[in-house]
Design an enzyme around this catalytic site. Structure first.
Site, PDB file in Angstrom:
ATOM      1  N   GLY A  42       0.859  -1.188   0.000  1.00  0.00           N
ATOM      2  CA  GLY A  42       0.000   0.000   0.000  1.00  0.00           C
ATOM      3  C   GLY A  42       0.891   1.233   0.000  1.00  0.00           C
ATOM      4  N   LEU A  43       0.324   2.361   0.402  1.00  0.00           N
ATOM      5  CA  LEU A  43       1.135   3.576   0.355  1.00  0.00           C
ATOM      6  C   LEU A  43       2.339   3.486   1.285  1.00  0.00           C
ATOM      7  CD1 LEU A  43      -1.568   6.290  -0.141  1.00  0.00           C
ATOM      8  CD2 LEU A  43       0.195   5.532  -1.725  1.00  0.00           C
ATOM      9  N   ALA A  44       2.174   2.858   2.443  1.00  0.00           N
ATOM     10  CA  ALA A  44       3.311   2.738   3.358  1.00  0.00           C
ATOM     11  C   ALA A  44       4.337   1.750   2.799  1.00  0.00           C
ATOM     12  CB  ALA A  44       2.823   2.304   4.732  1.00  0.00           C
ATOM     13  N   HIS A 266     -16.291   6.390  10.939  1.00  0.00           N
ATOM     14  CA  HIS A 266     -16.373   7.538  10.028  1.00  0.00           C
ATOM     15  C   HIS A 266     -17.833   7.972   9.876  1.00  0.00           C
ATOM     16  CE1 HIS A 266     -15.899  10.050   6.541  1.00  0.00           C
ATOM     17  NE2 HIS A 266     -14.611   9.803   6.467  1.00  0.00           N
ATOM     18  N   ARG A 330     -14.065  13.524  13.000  1.00  0.00           N
ATOM     19  CA  ARG A 330     -14.942  12.372  12.762  1.00  0.00           C
ATOM     20  C   ARG A 330     -15.595  11.819  14.015  1.00  0.00           C
ATOM     21  NH1 ARG A 330     -11.023   9.498   8.289  1.00  0.00           N
ATOM     22  NH2 ARG A 330     -11.331  11.178   6.798  1.00  0.00           N
ATOM     23  N   GLU A 425      -0.807   2.382   8.565  1.00  0.00           N
ATOM     24  CA  GLU A 425      -1.924   2.136   9.477  1.00  0.00           C
ATOM     25  C   GLU A 425      -1.631   0.984  10.441  1.00  0.00           C
ATOM     26  OE1 GLU A 425      -5.733   2.069   7.484  1.00  0.00           O
ATOM     27  OE2 GLU A 425      -6.794   1.566   9.328  1.00  0.00           O
ATOM     28  N   ARG A 435      -8.084  10.043  14.392  1.00  0.00           N
ATOM     29  CA  ARG A 435      -7.296  10.572  13.276  1.00  0.00           C
ATOM     30  C   ARG A 435      -8.097  11.611  12.500  1.00  0.00           C
ATOM     31  NH1 ARG A 435      -7.206   9.731   7.812  1.00  0.00           N
ATOM     32  NH2 ARG A 435      -8.436   7.818   7.839  1.00  0.00           N
ATOM     33  N   LEU A 441      -2.977   9.069   4.681  1.00  0.00           N
ATOM     34  CA  LEU A 441      -2.102   9.006   3.507  1.00  0.00           C
ATOM     35  C   LEU A 441      -0.805   9.743   3.823  1.00  0.00           C
ATOM     36  CD1 LEU A 441      -4.667   9.653   0.625  1.00  0.00           C
ATOM     37  CD2 LEU A 441      -4.035   7.504   1.710  1.00  0.00           C
TER      38      LEU A 441
HETATM   39  C1  LIG Z   1     -12.723   4.082   1.634  1.00  0.00           C
HETATM   40  C2  LIG Z   1     -11.544   4.726   2.276  1.00  0.00           C
HETATM   41  C3  LIG Z   1     -11.182   6.018   1.937  1.00  0.00           C
HETATM   42  C4  LIG Z   1     -10.095   6.620   2.535  1.00  0.00           C
HETATM   43  N1  LIG Z   1      -9.759   7.889   2.188  1.00  0.00           N
HETATM   44  C5  LIG Z   1      -8.687   8.483   2.759  1.00  0.00           C
HETATM   45  C6  LIG Z   1      -8.309   9.796   2.389  1.00  0.00           C
HETATM   46  O1  LIG Z   1      -8.924  10.421   1.552  1.00  0.00           O
HETATM   47  N2  LIG Z   1      -7.218  10.332   2.993  1.00  0.00           N
HETATM   48  C7  LIG Z   1      -6.495   9.670   3.926  1.00  0.00           C
HETATM   49  O2  LIG Z   1      -5.520  10.212   4.425  1.00  0.00           O
HETATM   50  N3  LIG Z   1      -6.838   8.411   4.276  1.00  0.00           N
HETATM   51  C8  LIG Z   1      -7.904   7.800   3.719  1.00  0.00           C
HETATM   52  N4  LIG Z   1      -8.239   6.523   4.088  1.00  0.00           N
HETATM   53  C9  LIG Z   1      -7.347   5.761   4.968  1.00  0.00           C
HETATM   54  C10 LIG Z   1      -6.150   5.260   4.162  1.00  0.00           C
HETATM   55  O3  LIG Z   1      -6.579   4.859   2.893  1.00  0.00           O
HETATM   56  C11 LIG Z   1      -5.450   4.075   4.809  1.00  0.00           C
HETATM   57  O4  LIG Z   1      -5.223   4.311   6.160  1.00  0.00           O
HETATM   58  C12 LIG Z   1      -4.101   3.848   4.149  1.00  0.00           C
HETATM   59  O5  LIG Z   1      -4.247   3.756   2.752  1.00  0.00           O
HETATM   60  C13 LIG Z   1      -3.427   2.589   4.674  1.00  0.00           C
HETATM   61  O6  LIG Z   1      -2.247   2.403   3.946  1.00  0.00           O
HETATM   62  P1  LIG Z   1      -1.239   1.255   4.361  1.00  0.00           P
HETATM   63  O7  LIG Z   1      -0.149   1.292   3.349  1.00  0.00           O
HETATM   64  O8  LIG Z   1      -0.872   1.393   5.783  1.00  0.00           O
HETATM   65  O9  LIG Z   1      -2.061  -0.110   4.231  1.00  0.00           O
HETATM   66  P2  LIG Z   1      -2.900  -0.744   3.015  1.00  0.00           P
HETATM   67  O10 LIG Z   1      -3.105   0.164   1.897  1.00  0.00           O
HETATM   68  O11 LIG Z   1      -4.086  -1.369   3.674  1.00  0.00           O
HETATM   69  O12 LIG Z   1      -1.968  -1.877   2.480  1.00  0.00           O
HETATM   70  C14 LIG Z   1      -1.791  -3.087   3.169  1.00  0.00           C
HETATM   71  C15 LIG Z   1      -0.872  -3.962   2.355  1.00  0.00           C
HETATM   72  O13 LIG Z   1      -0.501  -5.078   3.146  1.00  0.00           O
HETATM   73  C16 LIG Z   1      -0.751  -6.276   2.458  1.00  0.00           C
HETATM   74  N5  LIG Z   1      -1.100  -7.285   3.464  1.00  0.00           N
HETATM   75  C17 LIG Z   1      -2.059  -7.227   4.412  1.00  0.00           C
HETATM   76  N6  LIG Z   1      -2.004  -8.319   5.195  1.00  0.00           N
HETATM   77  C18 LIG Z   1      -0.992  -9.076   4.718  1.00  0.00           C
HETATM   78  C19 LIG Z   1      -0.442 -10.317   5.112  1.00  0.00           C
HETATM   79  N7  LIG Z   1      -0.881 -10.997   6.166  1.00  0.00           N
HETATM   80  N8  LIG Z   1       0.576 -10.820   4.356  1.00  0.00           N
HETATM   81  C20 LIG Z   1       1.068 -10.151   3.276  1.00  0.00           C
HETATM   82  N9  LIG Z   1       0.601  -8.946   2.897  1.00  0.00           N
HETATM   83  C21 LIG Z   1      -0.422  -8.424   3.611  1.00  0.00           C
HETATM   84  C22 LIG Z   1      -1.854  -5.966   1.488  1.00  0.00           C
HETATM   85  O14 LIG Z   1      -1.789  -6.880   0.404  1.00  0.00           O
HETATM   86  C23 LIG Z   1      -1.490  -4.533   1.091  1.00  0.00           C
HETATM   87  O15 LIG Z   1      -0.526  -4.565   0.065  1.00  0.00           O
HETATM   88  C24 LIG Z   1      -9.344   5.918   3.501  1.00  0.00           C
HETATM   89  C25 LIG Z   1      -9.714   4.625   3.855  1.00  0.00           C
HETATM   90  C26 LIG Z   1     -10.811   4.036   3.260  1.00  0.00           C
HETATM   91  C27 LIG Z   1     -11.218   2.685   3.698  1.00  0.00           C
END
Ligand SMILES: Cc1cc2nc3c(=O)[nH]c(=O)nc-3n(C[C@H](O)[C@H](O)[C@H](O)COP(=O)(O)OP(=O)(O)OC[C@H]3O[C@@H](n4cnc5c(N)ncnc54)[C@H](O)[C@@H]3O)c2cc1C
Length: 637
Positions: A42-44, A266, A330, A425, A435, A441
């Protein structure tokens, strides 16, 4: 155990620079000798993997989807915050820092939040350089809109697809490194265990979700970026595959889990409309820039919204919080929506909805302007509900959406297990008890592009470098554990579907540990979760085999983890005898029904240590020290 957050000394605004200078560096020729596992794209995870490989490290990057581009981050709609002050409306790094600390109800670390505000501006520059098509003003400058908990416009956006565009940017950087041979991608792999050798995280065990094969991967450090656990509530806005498994298994291997009870509900989601619904849809918070939230003044008023005259509408957020109006944070907006519905003023078939009305905005700015800003969100709403939001107000209701809790990390984003870093996250770091919109993001990209590239080097130079391969007994033990668990799941052979267990778990949490909680309900929830978990292991129906693609098995593993984790969440909520942010215990509220903190006894992070399946987890605390802001009762009036 004494939790050491390793916060650098010195003035707040100089801590990060000072720390970066003091961190030991790995020289460029040596970087290629280190391998790093990044779980999550994901983004992180995507930004971390790309940045670490760009520095010269060898990276193995894992995700459960078939492509990194399908990570849940793609769903993010509304935007990403930064303190650029392009609007000249009074923003600054300090203001973003302060808004975030206050928004989180004074339950986050000052040093982390300040750093986040500082690097927020670099993120925008970096993403613009990548070619992210942020919305622009007519003259070409980047545009901004407002999100909750702020009185300035600091949110950068790409229509209602900000996450998707940012993820494509990270993905491009990632694929550049894949082509350069510095990243190997492992899609369709699920991390099922963490391998710890000599007290250091040295690898993971994954299941190949296509072939069923169990694989071991060794490295010098492991970076978990697996997102949040909001799906513990079953119905949520998260992607179906979002889970707690990776972080929970790491917890069982010694990483502390912080503040699991801080969950975010939310306020603007499409309301639940059926028992067998499996997903909820977010209507971005950005809509509250122009939409006005209201309910009929009279309880039980069932007239269609357009027949209710202005004088009989209660714009309750604008009335109660004149300074922030519809853009209160929120947690505040959600609790108020619930309160209106509890008074019988909710609308729609179920009575669990409030209106979000664009009539005035359309009259003021014209339909075209509103369509330009929110067109895809309006279209999505209409497709799902068959109601046209240009003509009648949207109906919205709060839903589980995000989690502030996660694995405990220090200032370097390292967990209590040396060599295990946690980003995005999945960690607990920057948002305190609530938050603010558009800050997830920001945090995920700050962690991946701008923090981990520095801090991991400081760890790698000092670690124990003994050569570790997957032949090490610790890998064999982890593989055996994973195999046995898979076999145990398939052997249950029961009658009730895994989804049915998950749905019931979600009901329990929503009812007793959702928007509001109380001690009696939390105790009840704990007993109910234990009973449900016991039944799961006797009666879950998991068809198919472990030797090939088996989504029932995948889900069963995740739900089994949710069933254990949910108990930790409830225990944490019970032990926090105060209300703060998203954790609202009815026993602790002000006369105006706002969250009432207990700064004397609970101004700390609660971090839980796993002690065994049949033993109570141990609660540790990290006191939160505020040297730069004064703790006050949060007010948005
Ligand atoms: C509908 C929606 C809209 C949103 N809009 C906003 C916004 O406008 N602005 C904002 O700041 N935030 C927003 N958020 C929150 C934000 O999108 C998330 O908090 C953020 O994208 C999380 O990013 P991440 O990289 O931490 O995790 P994620 O994007 O959830 O990525 C997780 C990654 O881990 C992998 N993974 C998970 N479990 C395993 C495992 N056991 N083994 C191997 N791989 C695994 C997945 O395949 C994925 O690649 C929104 C959230 C939602 C639900």
């Amino acid at each position: 155990m004494q939790l050491d957050a390793k916060i650098p000394s010195g003035p707040l605004s100089e801590k990060w620079d000072k720390h970066r200078f003091e961190l030991k560096l790995v020289n460029p020729a040596n970087k290629r000798k280190y391998s790093i596992i990044v779980v999550g794209t994901g983004l992180a995870g995507g930004s971390a993997a790309a940045s670490l490989a760009e520095l010269g490290y060898y990276v193995k990057n894992f995700c459960v989807q078939d492509s990194p581009r399908r990570a849940h981050s793609i769903a993010a709609q509304g935007g990403i915050n930064a303190a650029k002050n392009y609007q000249n409306d009074g923003d600054s790094i300090w203001r973003l820092f302060y808004d975030t600390i206050k928004g989180g109800d004074f339950r986050a670390r000052e040093a982390n939040v300040y750093r986040l505000a500082q690097v927020s501006n670099h993120i925008i520059d970096h993403c613009v350089a990548q070619g992210i098509p942020f919305a622009r003003e007519y003259g070409g400058l980047l545009a901004n809109r407002s999100f909750g908990g702020a009185q300035v416009s600091r949110t950068f956006y790409a229509r209602g697809q900000t996450g998707q565009q940012l993820l494509l940017g990270a993905y491009s950087s990632l694929m550049r490194q894949v082509a350069a041979g510095r990243i190997t991608l492992f899609p369709r792999r699920e991390m099922l265990d963490l391998v710890v050798i000599n007290g250091q995280a040295r690898g993971i065990v994954v299941r190949n979700l296509v072939t069923g094969e169990i694989e071991s991967h060794a490295a010098d450090a492991v970076v978990i970026c697996t997102g949040g656990y909001a799906n513990v509530f079953y119905l949520s806005t998260n992607a179906m595959a979002s889970n707690v498994s990776a972080t929970f298994r790491a917890y069982k291997k010694g990483a502390f889990f912080a503040n699991p009870c801080y969950t975010q509900i939310h306020p603007t989601c499409i309301p639940v409309h059926g028992t067998y619904q499996s997903k909820l849809t977010l209507m971005s918070e950005s809509l509250r820039n122009d939409g006005r939230v209201w309910v009929p003044k009279t309880p039980g008023d069932k007239r269609p919204p357009n027949q209710i005259p202005e004088s009989e509408r209660d714009y309750y957020l604008e009335n109660k919080y004149p300074s922030f109006g519809n853009l209160v944070p929120r947690d505040v907006a959600s609790r108020n929506a619930k309160a209106q519905c509890d008074m019988g003023k909710g609308v729609g078939e179920t009575g669990f909805a409030v209106y979000l009305d664009f009539k005035d905005a359309i009259k003021r700015d014209g339909k075209d302007v509103i369509a330009q800003k929110y067109g895809n969100l309006f279209q999505m709403y209409e497709k799902i509900t068959a109601s046209n939001p240009y003509e009648e107000p949207m109906m919205i209701y709060p839903a589980s959406h995000y989690v502030m809790g996660g694995l405990w990390v220090d200032y370097n984003l390292m967990s209590t297990l040396p060599g295990l870093f946690v980003l995005g996250e999945a960690n607990f770091s920057d948002h305190g008890a609530n938050r603010l919109g558009a800050s997830a993001l920001m945090q995920g990209l700050a962690d991946g592009y701008f923090v981990i590239p520095y801090t991991i080097g400081g760890y790698l130079v000092g670690m124990d470098h003994s050569d570790v391969t997957t032949d090490h007994p610790a890998f064999k033990d982890a593989v055996q554990y994973v195999n046995e668990r898979v076999k145990r799941l398939l052997a249950i052979n029961g009658k009730r579907t895994v989804d049915d267990f998950h749905r019931e778990l979600g009901h329990i949490l929503w009812e007793y540990c959702g928007m509001s909680r109380n001690d009696e309900g939390l105790l009840k929830a704990r007993t109910m979760i234990q009973a449900l978990r016991e039944e799961f292991w006797q009666n879950a129906m998991i068809p198919g085999s472990d030797k090939d693609f088996n989504q029932s098995l995948e889900r069963a593993g995740r739900v089994a983890d949710f069933l254990e984790f949910a108990e930790l969440l409830v225990i944490d909520a019970f032990e926090r005898k105060e209300s703060c942010g998203g954790h609202f215990n009815e026993g602790y509220q002000t006369e105006e029904n706002e969250a009432k903190r207990d700064d004397e006894n609970f101004c700390h992070v609660a971090a839980w240590e796993y002690k065994g399946d049949d033993t109570e987890p141990e609660r540790h605390i990290e006191p939160l020290v505020f040297e730069n802001v004064q703790l006050t009762q949060r007010s948005y009036k």
